[in-house]
Design a protein around this motif. Structure first.
Motif, short mmCIF file in Angstrom:
data_model
loop_
_atom_site.label_atom_id
_atom_site.label_comp_id
_atom_site.label_asym_id
_atom_site.label_seq_id
_atom_site.Cartn_x
_atom_site.Cartn_y
_atom_site.Cartn_z
N UNK A 105 13.06 -10.47 -25.08
CA UNK A 105 12.71 -11.85 -24.73
C UNK A 105 12.99 -12.16 -23.26
N UNK A 106 14.00 -11.55 -22.70
CA UNK A 106 14.32 -11.81 -21.28
C UNK A 106 13.31 -11.18 -20.31
N UNK A 107 12.38 -10.41 -20.83
CA UNK A 107 11.29 -9.90 -19.99
C UNK A 107 10.17 -10.93 -19.83
N UNK A 108 10.26 -12.03 -20.56
CA UNK A 108 9.25 -13.08 -20.45
C UNK A 108 9.18 -13.63 -19.04
N UNK A 109 8.00 -13.59 -18.45
CA UNK A 109 7.82 -14.01 -17.07
C UNK A 109 6.35 -13.89 -16.70
N UNK A 110 6.01 -14.42 -15.53
CA UNK A 110 4.73 -14.11 -14.92
C UNK A 110 4.95 -12.87 -14.05
N UNK A 111 4.11 -11.88 -14.25
CA UNK A 111 4.23 -10.62 -13.53
C UNK A 111 3.18 -10.56 -12.42
N UNK A 112 3.65 -10.23 -11.23
CA UNK A 112 2.80 -10.20 -10.05
C UNK A 112 2.73 -8.79 -9.46
N UNK A 113 1.55 -8.43 -9.02
CA UNK A 113 1.34 -7.18 -8.31
C UNK A 113 1.34 -7.48 -6.80
N UNK A 114 1.94 -6.57 -6.04
CA UNK A 114 1.98 -6.73 -4.59
C UNK A 114 1.67 -5.40 -3.94
N UNK A 115 1.15 -5.44 -2.72
CA UNK A 115 0.83 -4.22 -1.99
C UNK A 115 1.24 -4.37 -0.53
N UNK A 116 1.84 -3.31 0.00
CA UNK A 116 2.22 -3.29 1.41
C UNK A 116 2.00 -1.90 1.96
N UNK A 117 1.63 -1.80 3.21
CA UNK A 117 1.33 -0.50 3.81
C UNK A 117 2.54 0.43 3.73
N UNK A 118 2.32 1.63 3.29
CA UNK A 118 3.37 2.62 3.21
C UNK A 118 3.39 3.50 4.45
N UNK A 119 4.41 4.31 4.54
CA UNK A 119 4.54 5.19 5.70
C UNK A 119 3.72 6.44 5.48
N UNK A 120 4.30 7.43 4.87
CA UNK A 120 3.61 8.69 4.63
C UNK A 120 3.17 8.80 3.18
N UNK A 121 2.30 9.74 2.92
CA UNK A 121 1.74 9.94 1.58
C UNK A 121 2.84 10.16 0.53
N UNK A 122 3.83 10.94 0.90
CA UNK A 122 4.92 11.23 -0.02
C UNK A 122 6.18 10.42 0.31
N UNK A 123 6.00 9.34 1.05
CA UNK A 123 7.12 8.54 1.49
C UNK A 123 7.77 7.77 0.36
N UNK A 124 8.75 6.97 0.71
CA UNK A 124 9.48 6.21 -0.31
C UNK A 124 8.63 5.06 -0.87
N UNK A 125 8.98 4.58 -2.05
CA UNK A 125 8.23 3.48 -2.66
C UNK A 125 8.63 2.12 -2.09
N UNK A 126 8.60 2.05 -0.76
CA UNK A 126 8.97 0.83 -0.05
C UNK A 126 7.95 0.62 1.07
N UNK A 127 7.39 -0.57 1.21
CA UNK A 127 6.42 -0.78 2.30
C UNK A 127 7.09 -0.67 3.66
N UNK A 128 6.30 -0.25 4.65
CA UNK A 128 6.84 -0.06 6.00
C UNK A 128 7.41 -1.36 6.54
N UNK A 129 6.71 -2.44 6.37
CA UNK A 129 7.18 -3.73 6.87
C UNK A 129 7.43 -4.71 5.73
N UNK A 130 6.40 -5.04 5.01
CA UNK A 130 6.54 -6.03 3.95
C UNK A 130 5.36 -5.90 3.00
N UNK A 131 5.50 -6.52 1.82
CA UNK A 131 4.36 -6.61 0.92
C UNK A 131 3.41 -7.68 1.48
N UNK A 132 2.21 -7.23 1.88
CA UNK A 132 1.29 -8.14 2.56
C UNK A 132 0.39 -8.90 1.59
#
Length: 127
Positions: free
Chosen positions: A88-115
């Protein structure tokens, strides 16, 4: 024009499963780290999961680790969130976001921000 469109939300009983999809257009999807966030009523938006550009590295919040799995299909410009053992605590509105990544195998974190943001999809888990 960049668009992220979430789908797959709905009403499910506790212990059940859902698969959310995030369909992207107007961008080169493989250039972007993709993330899922959620916001429950009366609470701040929180991070759920993210995945790097190639799909080989993902990261999860402690609250969903072991229950949720994020994946992506760059050929289909789509990211997914497989949600199992829902609570029940998973109840929420779920949003997708995308931000430019660094390298193809880079970390799952955008270089600057989710744009880019989607409009969200409602997930309701009944007890």
């Amino acid at each position: 024009q960049v668009q992220l469109v979430e789908s797959g939300g709905g009403l499910v009983q506790a212990g059940g499963s859902l698969i959310l999809s995030c369909a992207a257009s107007g961008l080169t999807f493989g250039d972007y780290v993709t993330g899922w966030f959620r916001q429950a009523p009366g609470k701040e938006r929180e991070f759920v999961a993210s995945i790097n550009r190639c799909g080989g590295n993902s990261y999860y919040s402690d609250s969903v680790k072991g229950r949720f799995t994020m994946s992506r299909d760059n050929a289909e410009n789509t990211a997914y969130l497989q949600m199992n053992s829902l609570k029940p605590e998973d109840t929420a509105v779920y949003y997708c976001r995308a931000g430019r990544g660094s390298t193809w195998h880079g970390p799952p974190v955008p270089t600057l921000a989710y744009e880019h943001w989607g409009q969200g999809t409602q997930v309701t888990v009944s007890s």
